[in-house]
Design a protein around this motif. Structure first.
Motif, PDB file in Angstrom:
ATOM      1  N   VAL A   8       0.845  -1.193   0.000  1.00  0.00           N
ATOM      2  CA  VAL A   8       0.000   0.000   0.000  1.00  0.00           C
ATOM      3  C   VAL A   8       0.880   1.242   0.000  1.00  0.00           C
ATOM      4  N   ASN A   9       0.311   2.363  -0.397  1.00  0.00           N
ATOM      5  CA  ASN A   9       1.001   3.644  -0.260  1.00  0.00           C
ATOM      6  C   ASN A   9       0.893   4.082   1.188  1.00  0.00           C
ATOM      7  N   GLU A  10       1.920   4.739   1.695  1.00  0.00           N
ATOM      8  CA  GLU A  10       1.908   5.145   3.103  1.00  0.00           C
ATOM      9  C   GLU A  10       0.854   6.209   3.402  1.00  0.00           C
ATOM     10  N   ASP A  11       0.379   6.927   2.384  1.00  0.00           N
ATOM     11  CA  ASP A  11      -0.645   7.943   2.599  1.00  0.00           C
ATOM     12  C   ASP A  11      -2.067   7.421   2.348  1.00  0.00           C
TER      13      ASP A  11
ATOM     14  N   ASP B  20     -18.589  -5.589   4.078  1.00  0.00           N
ATOM     15  CA  ASP B  20     -19.054  -4.346   4.688  1.00  0.00           C
ATOM     16  C   ASP B  20     -17.930  -3.721   5.510  1.00  0.00           C
ATOM     17  N   LEU B  21     -17.416  -2.594   5.040  1.00  0.00           N
ATOM     18  CA  LEU B  21     -16.304  -1.936   5.726  1.00  0.00           C
ATOM     19  C   LEU B  21     -16.675  -1.464   7.126  1.00  0.00           C
ATOM     20  N   ASP B  22     -17.936  -1.084   7.308  1.00  0.00           N
ATOM     21  CA  ASP B  22     -18.362  -0.548   8.597  1.00  0.00           C
ATOM     22  C   ASP B  22     -18.425  -1.618   9.686  1.00  0.00           C
ATOM     23  N   GLY B  23     -18.339  -2.879   9.319  1.00  0.00           N
ATOM     24  CA  GLY B  23     -18.424  -3.958  10.290  1.00  0.00           C
ATOM     25  C   GLY B  23     -17.078  -4.402  10.829  1.00  0.00           C
ATOM     26  N   PHE B  24     -15.993  -3.692  10.493  1.00  0.00           N
ATOM     27  CA  PHE B  24     -14.657  -4.125  10.885  1.00  0.00           C
ATOM     28  C   PHE B  24     -13.837  -2.986  11.470  1.00  0.00           C
ATOM     29  N   LEU B  25     -12.921  -3.363  12.330  1.00  0.00           N
ATOM     30  CA  LEU B  25     -11.982  -2.423  12.938  1.00  0.00           C
ATOM     31  C   LEU B  25     -10.567  -2.913  12.680  1.00  0.00           C
ATOM     32  N   LEU B  26      -9.655  -1.974  12.442  1.00  0.00           N
ATOM     33  CA  LEU B  26      -8.250  -2.300  12.237  1.00  0.00           C
ATOM     34  C   LEU B  26      -7.475  -1.836  13.460  1.00  0.00           C
ATOM     35  N   TYR B  27      -6.720  -2.745  14.027  1.00  0.00           N
ATOM     36  CA  TYR B  27      -5.926  -2.456  15.216  1.00  0.00           C
ATOM     37  C   TYR B  27      -4.452  -2.539  14.891  1.00  0.00           C
ATOM     38  N   CYS B  28      -3.692  -1.764  15.618  1.00  0.00           N
ATOM     39  CA  CYS B  28      -2.238  -1.837  15.565  1.00  0.00           C
ATOM     40  C   CYS B  28      -1.802  -2.476  16.877  1.00  0.00           C
ATOM     41  N   PRO B  29      -1.377  -3.740  16.866  1.00  0.00           N
ATOM     42  CA  PRO B  29      -1.089  -4.447  18.118  1.00  0.00           C
ATOM     43  C   PRO B  29      -0.049  -3.759  18.997  1.00  0.00           C
ATOM     44  N   ASN B  30       0.863  -3.024  18.412  1.00  0.00           N
ATOM     45  CA  ASN B  30       1.922  -2.377  19.195  1.00  0.00           C
ATOM     46  C   ASN B  30       1.471  -1.055  19.804  1.00  0.00           C
TER      47      ASN B  30
ATOM     48  N   ASP C  73      -6.842   0.719  21.325  1.00  0.00           N
ATOM     49  CA  ASP C  73      -7.780   1.502  20.533  1.00  0.00           C
ATOM     50  C   ASP C  73      -7.689   1.154  19.061  1.00  0.00           C
ATOM     51  N   ALA C  74      -8.853   1.097  18.411  1.00  0.00           N
ATOM     52  CA  ALA C  74      -8.886   0.831  16.971  1.00  0.00           C
ATOM     53  C   ALA C  74      -8.437   2.086  16.226  1.00  0.00           C
ATOM     54  N   LEU C  75      -7.905   1.878  15.038  1.00  0.00           N
ATOM     55  CA  LEU C  75      -7.469   2.999  14.217  1.00  0.00           C
ATOM     56  C   LEU C  75      -8.680   3.681  13.594  1.00  0.00           C
ATOM     57  N   SER C  76      -8.597   4.975  13.458  1.00  0.00           N
ATOM     58  CA  SER C  76      -9.663   5.730  12.809  1.00  0.00           C
ATOM     59  C   SER C  76      -9.622   5.454  11.308  1.00  0.00           C
ATOM     60  N   PRO C  77     -10.785   5.281  10.662  1.00  0.00           N
ATOM     61  CA  PRO C  77     -10.796   5.030   9.216  1.00  0.00           C
ATOM     62  C   PRO C  77     -10.221   6.184   8.400  1.00  0.00           C
TER      63      PRO C  77
ATOM     64  N   THR D  39      -4.077   7.896   8.091  1.00  0.00           N
ATOM     65  CA  THR D  39      -3.267   7.284   7.042  1.00  0.00           C
ATOM     66  C   THR D  39      -2.529   6.093   7.640  1.00  0.00           C
ATOM     67  N   ILE D  40      -2.327   5.083   6.833  1.00  0.00           N
ATOM     68  CA  ILE D  40      -1.712   3.853   7.315  1.00  0.00           C
ATOM     69  C   ILE D  40      -0.232   4.054   7.647  1.00  0.00           C
ATOM     70  N   GLY D  41       0.425   4.957   6.961  1.00  0.00           N
ATOM     71  CA  GLY D  41       1.842   5.208   7.196  1.00  0.00           C
ATOM     72  C   GLY D  41       2.111   5.971   8.478  1.00  0.00           C
ATOM     73  N   SER D  42       1.096   6.645   9.026  1.00  0.00           N
ATOM     74  CA  SER D  42       1.289   7.434  10.246  1.00  0.00           C
ATOM     75  C   SER D  42       1.411   6.559  11.487  1.00  0.00           C
ATOM     76  N   GLN D  43       1.149   5.279  11.373  1.00  0.00           N
ATOM     77  CA  GLN D  43       1.170   4.381  12.525  1.00  0.00           C
ATOM     78  C   GLN D  43       2.581   3.942  12.893  1.00  0.00           C
ATOM     79  N   GLY D  44       3.487   3.973  11.949  1.00  0.00           N
ATOM     80  CA  GLY D  44       4.870   3.597  12.233  1.00  0.00           C
ATOM     81  C   GLY D  44       5.093   2.098  12.349  1.00  0.00           C
TER      82      GLY D  44
END
Length: 141
Positions: free
Chosen positions: A34-37, A63-73, A77-81, A84-89
């Motif tokens: 994916v692109n980091e932005d 259905d995108l609204d039925g899922f949450l993406l987490y950063c285990p490290n 808290d779930a990531l806001s939709p 950007t994915i690159g801001s998580q580090g």
């Protein structure tokens, strides 16, 4: 020369990341670039499409609204939709279904089910008591 122009145009778009998305209950992670932005919502969409294309189980749906993406490290808290994915580090993520709200049963239905289960439990207890008492009286010498 053409190869050089393609690389230059890719760097203008932003850095590309190879990420791993582990779906809760699935055998292993899904890996894609994916692109980091790119937004978290787009990453969830790509993960769901890749998951379905690979024929993985359990079936999740799209259905995108039925899922949450987490950063285990990063914490619990779930990531806001809209992040950007690159801001998580990080490059490892976990995809989970949103918890379903508990439906309240009508009070009448609950009373009936509680009575039924109590009656079943009482019957089972009586039978087990009878079996125990008969087994105690018939003992071998």
């Amino acid at each position: 020369m053409l190869h050089y122009k393609q690389k230059k145009s890719q760097s203008a778009k932003g850095n590309r990341l190879l990420i791993s998305v582990t779906v809760l209950g699935s055998a292993g992670p899904i890996r894609f670039v994916v692109n980091e932005d790119e937004l978290v919502a787009a990453v969830i969409d790509t993960a769901l499409k890749s998951y379905a294309r690979e024929g993985r189980l359990p079936i999740l749906g799209s259905d995108l609204d039925g899922f949450l993406l987490y950063c285990p490290n990063a914490g619990t808290d779930a990531l806001s939709p809209l992040d950007t994915i690159g801001s998580q580090g990080t490059r490892n993520f976990m995809l989970c279904k949103k918890p379903q709200p508990v439906k309240k049963l009508e009070e009448n239905n609950m009373n009936i089910s509680v009575k039924d289960s109590a009656a079943r439990k009482g019957t089972g207890t009586w039978k087990s008591w009878l079996n125990k008492s008969l087994n105690l009286k018939i003992s071998s010498h």
